[in-house]
Write a protein that holds these residues in place. Structure first.
Motif, PDB file in Angstrom:
ATOM      1  N   GLY A  40      40.920  44.868  44.079  1.00  0.00           N
ATOM      2  CA  GLY A  40      40.806  45.046  45.528  1.00  0.00           C
ATOM      3  C   GLY A  40      40.360  43.741  46.171  1.00  0.00           C
ATOM      4  N   GLY A  41      39.846  43.870  47.383  1.00  0.00           N
ATOM      5  CA  GLY A  41      39.375  42.683  48.088  1.00  0.00           C
ATOM      6  C   GLY A  41      40.524  41.905  48.712  1.00  0.00           C
ATOM      7  N   SER A  42      40.222  40.696  49.162  1.00  0.00           N
ATOM      8  CA  SER A  42      41.226  39.900  49.890  1.00  0.00           C
ATOM      9  C   SER A  42      41.879  38.825  49.027  1.00  0.00           C
ATOM     10  CB  SER A  42      40.558  39.242  51.104  1.00  0.00           C
ATOM     11  OG  SER A  42      39.456  38.457  50.646  1.00  0.00           O
ATOM     12  N   THR A  43      41.191  38.357  47.992  1.00  0.00           N
ATOM     13  CA  THR A  43      41.755  37.248  47.199  1.00  0.00           C
ATOM     14  C   THR A  43      43.149  37.539  46.645  1.00  0.00           C
ATOM     15  OG1 THR A  43      39.511  36.533  46.606  1.00  0.00           O
ATOM     16  CG2 THR A  43      41.329  35.666  45.271  1.00  0.00           C
ATOM     17  N   PRO A  44      43.403  38.768  46.166  1.00  0.00           N
ATOM     18  CA  PRO A  44      44.713  39.001  45.532  1.00  0.00           C
ATOM     19  C   PRO A  44      45.895  38.990  46.503  1.00  0.00           C
ATOM     20  CG  PRO A  44      43.116  40.667  44.856  1.00  0.00           C
ATOM     21  CD  PRO A  44      42.523  39.948  46.030  1.00  0.00           C
ATOM     22  N   GLY A  69      41.659  48.653  39.203  1.00  0.00           N
ATOM     23  CA  GLY A  69      40.393  48.552  38.477  1.00  0.00           C
ATOM     24  C   GLY A  69      39.282  49.310  39.171  1.00  0.00           C
ATOM     25  N   ASP A  70      39.398  49.435  40.496  1.00  0.00           N
ATOM     26  CA  ASP A  70      38.401  50.202  41.232  1.00  0.00           C
ATOM     27  C   ASP A  70      38.986  50.596  42.583  1.00  0.00           C
ATOM     28  OD1 ASP A  70      38.301  47.601  42.419  1.00  0.00           O
ATOM     29  OD2 ASP A  70      36.321  48.055  43.192  1.00  0.00           O
ATOM     30  N   GLU A  71      38.264  51.474  43.275  1.00  0.00           N
ATOM     31  CA  GLU A  71      38.743  51.939  44.577  1.00  0.00           C
ATOM     32  C   GLU A  71      37.562  52.372  45.428  1.00  0.00           C
ATOM     33  OE1 GLU A  71      42.369  52.404  46.348  1.00  0.00           O
ATOM     34  OE2 GLU A  71      40.443  51.777  47.208  1.00  0.00           O
ATOM     35  N   ARG A  72      37.726  52.220  46.714  1.00  0.00           N
ATOM     36  CA  ARG A  72      36.698  52.705  47.629  1.00  0.00           C
ATOM     37  C   ARG A  72      36.935  54.185  47.834  1.00  0.00           C
ATOM     38  NH1 ARG A  72      37.596  47.779  50.407  1.00  0.00           N
ATOM     39  NH2 ARG A  72      36.973  46.061  49.051  1.00  0.00           N
ATOM     40  N   CYS A  73      35.881  54.930  48.154  1.00  0.00           N
ATOM     41  CA  CYS A  73      36.005  56.385  48.366  1.00  0.00           C
ATOM     42  C   CYS A  73      36.463  56.659  49.796  1.00  0.00           C
ATOM     43  CB  CYS A  73      34.695  57.092  48.048  1.00  0.00           C
ATOM     44  SG  CYS A  73      34.347  57.085  46.275  1.00  0.00           S
ATOM     45  N   SER A  81      41.032  50.748  51.902  1.00  0.00           N
ATOM     46  CA  SER A  81      41.642  51.223  50.646  1.00  0.00           C
ATOM     47  C   SER A  81      42.307  50.082  49.882  1.00  0.00           C
ATOM     48  CB  SER A  81      42.698  52.288  50.977  1.00  0.00           C
ATOM     49  OG  SER A  81      43.535  52.526  49.851  1.00  0.00           O
ATOM     50  N   ASN A  82      41.952  49.944  48.613  1.00  0.00           N
ATOM     51  CA  ASN A  82      42.602  48.935  47.760  1.00  0.00           C
ATOM     52  C   ASN A  82      44.069  49.299  47.539  1.00  0.00           C
ATOM     53  OD1 ASN A  82      40.222  47.501  47.521  1.00  0.00           O
ATOM     54  ND2 ASN A  82      39.646  48.439  45.579  1.00  0.00           N
ATOM     55  N   TYR A  83      44.322  50.612  47.492  1.00  0.00           N
ATOM     56  CA  TYR A  83      45.710  51.078  47.346  1.00  0.00           C
ATOM     57  C   TYR A  83      46.525  50.636  48.557  1.00  0.00           C
ATOM     58  CZ  TYR A  83      49.649  54.267  47.817  1.00  0.00           C
ATOM     59  OH  TYR A  83      50.909  54.779  48.021  1.00  0.00           O
ATOM     60  N   LEU A 135      40.816  40.719  38.328  1.00  0.00           N
ATOM     61  CA  LEU A 135      39.492  41.010  38.862  1.00  0.00           C
ATOM     62  C   LEU A 135      39.126  39.973  39.914  1.00  0.00           C
ATOM     63  CD1 LEU A 135      37.470  41.834  35.613  1.00  0.00           C
ATOM     64  CD2 LEU A 135      38.557  43.431  37.195  1.00  0.00           C
ATOM     65  N   GLY A 136      38.308  40.408  40.868  1.00  0.00           N
ATOM     66  CA  GLY A 136      37.694  39.465  41.790  1.00  0.00           C
ATOM     67  C   GLY A 136      36.211  39.418  41.473  1.00  0.00           C
ATOM     68  N   MET A 137      35.483  38.564  42.196  1.00  0.00           N
ATOM     69  CA  MET A 137      34.045  38.483  42.032  1.00  0.00           C
ATOM     70  C   MET A 137      33.423  38.313  43.416  1.00  0.00           C
ATOM     71  SD  MET A 137      31.692  35.619  40.128  1.00  0.00           S
ATOM     72  CE  MET A 137      31.772  34.658  41.637  1.00  0.00           C
ATOM     73  N   GLY A 138      32.399  39.099  43.677  1.00  0.00           N
ATOM     74  CA  GLY A 138      31.732  38.989  44.979  1.00  0.00           C
ATOM     75  C   GLY A 138      30.724  37.857  45.002  1.00  0.00           C
ATOM     76  N   TYR A 139      30.155  37.613  46.209  1.00  0.00           N
ATOM     77  CA  TYR A 139      29.168  36.533  46.369  1.00  0.00           C
ATOM     78  C   TYR A 139      27.911  36.827  45.556  1.00  0.00           C
ATOM     79  CZ  TYR A 139      32.067  36.198  50.565  1.00  0.00           C
ATOM     80  OH  TYR A 139      33.122  36.142  51.429  1.00  0.00           O
ATOM     81  N   GLY A 141      28.057  38.223  42.542  1.00  0.00           N
ATOM     82  CA  GLY A 141      28.390  38.289  41.123  1.00  0.00           C
ATOM     83  C   GLY A 141      28.872  39.656  40.677  1.00  0.00           C
ATOM     84  N   HIS A 142      29.137  40.546  41.642  1.00  0.00           N
ATOM     85  CA  HIS A 142      29.720  41.849  41.233  1.00  0.00           C
ATOM     86  C   HIS A 142      31.193  41.653  40.925  1.00  0.00           C
ATOM     87  CE1 HIS A 142      31.342  42.487  45.427  1.00  0.00           C
ATOM     88  NE2 HIS A 142      32.261  43.126  44.741  1.00  0.00           N
ATOM     89  N   THR A 143      31.736  42.594  40.153  1.00  0.00           N
ATOM     90  CA  THR A 143      33.180  42.669  39.965  1.00  0.00           C
ATOM     91  C   THR A 143      33.569  44.132  39.915  1.00  0.00           C
ATOM     92  OG1 THR A 143      35.082  41.877  38.676  1.00  0.00           O
ATOM     93  CG2 THR A 143      33.154  42.661  37.429  1.00  0.00           C
ATOM     94  N   LYS A 194      32.029  29.922  49.221  1.00  0.00           N
ATOM     95  CA  LYS A 194      30.953  30.926  49.214  1.00  0.00           C
ATOM     96  C   LYS A 194      30.742  31.548  47.833  1.00  0.00           C
ATOM     97  CE  LYS A 194      31.497  32.203  54.103  1.00  0.00           C
ATOM     98  NZ  LYS A 194      32.125  33.207  55.005  1.00  0.00           N
ATOM     99  N   LYS A 195      31.715  31.365  46.941  1.00  0.00           N
ATOM    100  CA  LYS A 195      31.574  31.966  45.598  1.00  0.00           C
ATOM    101  C   LYS A 195      30.935  30.983  44.603  1.00  0.00           C
ATOM    102  CE  LYS A 195      33.976  35.685  46.806  1.00  0.00           C
ATOM    103  NZ  LYS A 195      35.292  36.116  46.275  1.00  0.00           N
ATOM    104  N   ALA A 196      30.705  29.742  45.023  1.00  0.00           N
ATOM    105  CA  ALA A 196      30.281  28.682  44.081  1.00  0.00           C
ATOM    106  C   ALA A 196      28.973  29.019  43.378  1.00  0.00           C
ATOM    107  CB  ALA A 196      30.176  27.351  44.818  1.00  0.00           C
TER     108      ALA A 196
HETATM  109  C1  6PG Z   1      36.865  45.538  45.662  1.00  0.00           C
HETATM  110  C2  6PG Z   1      36.988  44.656  44.476  1.00  0.00           C
HETATM  111  C3  6PG Z   1      35.822  43.709  44.441  1.00  0.00           C
HETATM  112  C4  6PG Z   1      36.379  42.371  44.894  1.00  0.00           C
HETATM  113  C5  6PG Z   1      35.281  41.380  45.163  1.00  0.00           C
HETATM  114  C6  6PG Z   1      35.856  40.074  45.714  1.00  0.00           C
HETATM  115  O1  6PG Z   1      37.195  46.721  45.579  1.00  0.00           O
HETATM  116  O2  6PG Z   1      36.495  44.982  46.712  1.00  0.00           O
HETATM  117  O3  6PG Z   1      37.211  45.269  43.347  1.00  0.00           O
HETATM  118  O4  6PG Z   1      35.224  43.582  43.177  1.00  0.00           O
HETATM  119  O5  6PG Z   1      37.260  41.873  43.890  1.00  0.00           O
HETATM  120  O6  6PG Z   1      34.411  41.948  46.121  1.00  0.00           O
HETATM  121  O7  6PG Z   1      36.486  40.353  46.932  1.00  0.00           O
HETATM  122  P1  6PG Z   1      37.253  39.195  47.769  1.00  0.00           P
HETATM  123  O8  6PG Z   1      38.474  38.864  46.980  1.00  0.00           O
HETATM  124  O9  6PG Z   1      37.583  39.854  49.081  1.00  0.00           O
HETATM  125  O10 6PG Z   1      36.297  38.050  47.883  1.00  0.00           O
END
Ligand code: 6PG
Length: 236
Positions: A40-44, A69-73, A81-83, A135-139, A141-143, A194-196
């Protein structure tokens, strides 16, 4: 584990799309199907656009099976929605059979949604192995939806859990390291200044998975690739 550095987010997205094409060709040649989990998220988004346009004809879409890999409720047409993001940026633009898109039914009660999706994965992944997980990674360190100090971090058996995230005041649905670490290949896409700090902590800092859940992703046999751009890799 391999860190792959790119000058900017666009070249990172192109390389990540090339990985999709390569993994798809290998999986389809070897097993007749390509089992890929999207992030999910914006990077992909930039990668999705490349796969839907410039590289569209390099993928045998009728052999591709898409998961998350995951989804918002939230419902599938919700802005969060990631979908919906994947549908708008990729799935509506490629000839993938709709029955090969395994949406998380996140509009259901979180526990029911987790159990339903887990059953789907047990049927579609007989050996429990995705060919590729993005996978993405948040600021922080979540994924996935494995956020710091949340219950899901301690799940060692189930493949999918509902995870309440206090900082978001929201439920999430997430696959767990018990499933994801069985994958043949896992690719993190991390872009931007911001992810550095988090990227440095995850890759170069002490092993603190409660604080930096991305550290839980350690594929047992598969490849672990970190696609990073110059800004995100500033401290590496
Ligand atoms: C989600 C993702 C989450 C995402 C990170 C990075 O559902 O949002 O699974 O883990 O990959 O938050 O998000 P960005 O790509 O928007 O920075």
């Amino acid at each position: 584990m391999m860190i792959k550095r790119y000058p900017d987010s666009e070249s990172l997205a192109r390389a990540a799309a090339e990985l999709f094409v390569q993994c798809a060709q290998e999986a389809i040649a070897a097993r007749g199907r390509f089992l890929v989990a999207l992030s999910g998220g914006s990077t992909p988004k930039a990668m999705h656009h490349i796969l839907a346009d410039a590289m569209r004809d390099q993928v045998a879409w009728d052999h591709v099976h898409v998961f998350w890999g995951d989804e918002r409720c939230v419902p599938p047409d919700h802005a969060d929605s990631n979908y919906r993001m994947a549908r708008e940026t990729l799935l509506d633009h490629v000839p993938i059979p709709p029955e090969q898109v395994y949406r998380v039914h996140a509009e259901l009660d979180p526990q029911a949604a987790a159990e339903t999706y887990a059953r789907t994965l047990q049927v579609q992944l007989p050996d429990g192995r995705f060919d590729l997980i993005y996978l993405g990674m948040g600021y922080d360190g979540h994924t996935l939806s494995l956020f710091p100090h949340t219950e899901a971090l301690r799940e060692s058996e189930r493949w999918v859990v509902a995870n309440y995230v206090p900082t978001l005041e929201a439920w999430r649905l997430t696959t767990t390291p018990a499933l994801d670490n069985q994958a043949r290949c896992i690719a993190f896409l991390v872009s931007g200044e911001k992810k550095a700090d988090a990227l440095h902590a995850v890759l170069r800092g002490a092993h603190l998975p409660e604080q930096y859940p991305a550290q839980l992703i350690q594929p047992r046999e598969g490849d672990l690739l970190w696609y990073v751009d110059t800004e995100a890799a500033r401290l590496l």
